[in-house]
Scaffold this active site. Structure first.
Site, PDB file in Angstrom:
ATOM      1  CG  ASP A 168      33.137  -8.090  -3.037  1.00 13.70           C
ATOM      2  OD1 ASP A 168      33.946  -7.619  -2.273  1.00 13.70           O
ATOM      3  OD2 ASP A 168      33.549  -8.632  -4.299  1.00 13.70           O
TER       4      ASP A 168
ATOM      5  CG  ASP B  86      28.878   3.354  11.336  1.00 15.89           C
ATOM      6  OD1 ASP B  86      29.139   2.522  10.606  1.00 15.89           O
ATOM      7  OD2 ASP B  86      28.445   3.201  12.656  1.00 15.89           O
TER       8      ASP B  86
ATOM      9  CG  HIS C   8      29.775  -1.556   1.394  1.00 18.18           C
ATOM     10  ND1 HIS C   8      28.473  -1.081   1.084  1.00 18.18           N
ATOM     11  CD2 HIS C   8      30.069  -2.438   0.979  1.00 18.18           C
ATOM     12  CE1 HIS C   8      28.192  -1.569  -0.123  1.00 18.18           C
ATOM     13  NE2 HIS C   8      29.320  -2.410  -0.293  1.00 18.18           N
TER      14      HIS C   8
ATOM     15  CD  GLU D 172      33.831  -2.795   0.473  1.00 21.51           C
ATOM     16  OE1 GLU D 172      33.649  -4.034  -0.188  1.00 21.51           O
ATOM     17  OE2 GLU D 172      34.239  -1.709  -0.423  1.00 21.51           O
TER      18      GLU D 172
END
Length: 585
Positions: A179, A542, A500, A551
């Site tokens: 993020d 994956d 991710h 992630e």
């Protein structure tokens, strides 16, 4: 890890294979000429013979029979091993078993150069507030995102001097994980780990160039990268009282878009004891590390550390409880919590770093009365970051502390001995594979931190068994594991293609950004994705949906970079001396 799920990114997926059909498990990047070379084959029946082929001549250079392991995998599969350490001539080879499956591998002295640099260059790619330029990033160049010069004080962080809605500035820093938010607690262990890596191998890091904008400024590039995050971290301290905000974040996770398109309002959220003590530790360590290069800046870091320590002394139990926060304040914050209810470990780490920076007895009193049993570092337990620093800077400790130092070192070495022994009792011959309990969220960072423990034990004892066990950990992360993946983007034969990671997902036409360690097997499977296996060490997929196993995060890459670069430094030293002695290694 920021637990960075978002709508459109964590929806259930079609059934995907988590493991390769090829039963051969080995380090996919290759081996140094003098290194141990081990392959594991998963097969319920005897795979029979193996052949090592030299692909430059198409000649067989080694033949033998697979040896049955006494240990089955966690999933109950029989494992077989072969040791081909006798192959020492540089070149490209393939190991082939009787069923016809083969795996190609390299032998050579420079195999880890690019990986060592990429594990650190990953932090450059995570930078906020600046364009990532083609000269330094190649095809992964991108516009700047998140200037972070107009951040709002969240109502949970309001004070008389800074009421809710006050505009503050906190640019720079690294995006925390997949993020785009920035979290003090997770930055703490990340920066502490990177600065410790530099302190252990200063000549090695001083000689390496990462090709980042600051590469020619005379400061080692690893410290340039740390300083970029320090510049942000400094602004997370309230100048009015010394307390430190827990995070800089949007209220909700952004979508899978490029950073310059992620434009939601960002907030400074609640001050807390954990964040403030982590800040104090980092700033005190930075004062020590940067003093030879930038003494005035180092003095500023130390002053900031002292102010944070004072705030924490006056506010010793302010926990960040996101659910409770959202019941009292607006807007609701649902990004990574990094909640921590226990502060004794942060208190100790800060005291350790402040003592090394100042020599003041108030900090030593805390140090000598803290339990010394070993615990592997994580963002929720940073106590042993302090012990690592104290042992590495023993010359600054009181003369009468010798028995205490021995007790601490003995605890460290015993923990490393336990890991080394455990690694001989599992199918993959790796420390992490010895216990299903190791497979938690971010299990690959558990492995990497185990590698640091082993390097620290080697530094203390000179026992080469610890070094070999650290190499086994590297082999695990690069493919000798239950999934058959090398867990590092861009390095290996089968690597994560869909991490991710918003920076990667936003540009699907490009390969993943290289040098990132993904989280790894996690039987908790907290993301709602479809996993093909519930077995602890196979619980990996994956897919971009899998923030629980696939992630990336800065606190995972930091110990990975320490392990890879630390081994590379020691192995380079061995190559230069040409000696097989433990001291040379």
């Amino acid at each position: 890890m920021a637990f960075a799920g978002s709508v459109g990114a964590n929806t259930p997926t079609e059934k995907l294979s988590t493991t390769t059909e090829n039963p051969i498990r080995m380090n996919q990047l290759g081996f140094l000429p003098a290194a141990n070379k081990l392959a594991v084959v998963l097969a319920d029946s005897n795979p029979g013979t193996f052949v090592i082929w030299d692909l430059s001549t198409d000649e067989a250079v080694l033949r033998g029979r697979m040896q049955a392991s006494q240990e089955k995998t966690l999933g109950g599969t029989q494992s077989w091993r072969t040791d081909f350490s006798a192959i020492q001539t540089p070149g490209t080879y393939a190991i082939e078993i009787s069923e016809g499956q083969r795996e190609v591998f390299q032998v050579g002295s420079g195999l880890y150069d690019a990986l060592a640099d990429a594990s650190l260059k990953a932090f450059y790619f995570q930078r906020a507030s600046m364009p990532i330029e083609e000269h330094y990033a190649g095809i992964w160049a991108r516009p700047a995102g998140h200037a972070d010069d107009k951040i709002l004080i969240h109502s949970s962080a309001a004070s008389a001097e800074r009421p809710a809605g006050t505009i503050v500035s906190a640019p720079k820093g690294w995006y925390d994980a997949g993020d785009y938010n920035k979290y003090v607690v997770n930055s703490g262990i990340t920066m502490g780990t990177l600065m410790s890596a530099y302190e252990r191998f200063p000549e090695y890091f001083s000689a390496r160039s990462l090709n980042i904008p600051e590469s020619e400024n005379g400061l080692p590039d690893i410290l340039d990268e740390v300083r970029y995050n320090l510049d942000w971290l400094t602004d997370m301290q309230d100048p009015n009282d010394g307390g430190v905000y827990h995070k800089l974040t949007t209220a909700n996770f952004e979508g899978m878009v490029a950073p310059h398109l992620a434009t939601k309002t960002r907030y400074m959220v609640q001050k807390g004891t954990a964040a403030t003590l982590d800040f104090a530790a980092v700033m005190a360590q930075a004062a020590r590390v940067f003093a030879p290069f930038e003494p005035r800046q180092a003095a500023h870091y130390l002053n900031s550390a002292r102010a944070a320590w004072q705030w924490a002394e006056e506010n010793p139990a302010v926990a960040y409880r996101q659910d409770q926060l959202n019941q009292q304040f607006d807007p609701d914050i649902v990004t990574g919590a990094y909640g921590d209810e226990h502060f004794s470990d942060e208190h100790f780490w800060a005291a350790a770093e402040l003592f090394l920076a100042t020599g003041e007895p108030q900090y030593w009193k805390i140090i000598r009365t803290t339990p010394t049993e070993y615990a592997l570092p994580s963002w929720g337990d940073v106590r042993w970051l302090g012990y690592y620093s104290l042992l590495a800077n023993a010359g600054k400790l009181p003369k009468e502390s010798t028995p205490w130092q021995k007790r601490v070192a003995d605890n460290l070495v015993q923990a490393a001995l336990d890991l080394t022994l455990a690694s001989t009792r599992n199918a993959y011959r790796s420390p992490i594979s010895s216990d299903p309990k190791h497979f938690v969220w971010g299990s690959n960072s558990v492995a990497a931190n185990q590698g640091i423990l082993l390097l620290e034990a080697f530094r203390i004892t000179g026992n080469a068994d610890f070094l070999r066990s650290a190499e086994d950990t590297r082999d695990y992360l690069l493919g000798r594991n239950a999934t058959g993946y090398s867990f590092v983007t861009g390095f290996g034969i089968r690597t994560p293609q869909h991490p991710h990671h918003r920076l990667t997902a936003a540009r699907p036409e490009l390969p993943p950004l290289p040098g990132f360690l993904v989280g790894g097997p996690n039987p908790g499977q907290h993301d709602g994705c479809n996993y093909p296996s519930d077995i602890a060490d196979e619980s990996f997929v994956d897919h971009v949906c899998s923030f629980a196993s696939n992630e990336i995060a800065i606190n995972w890459n930091a110990p990975f970079a320490y392990l890879i670069n630390g081994l590379h430094a020691l192995e380079s030293q061995h190559d230069q001396t040409g000696s097989d002695s433990e001291d040379a290694r």
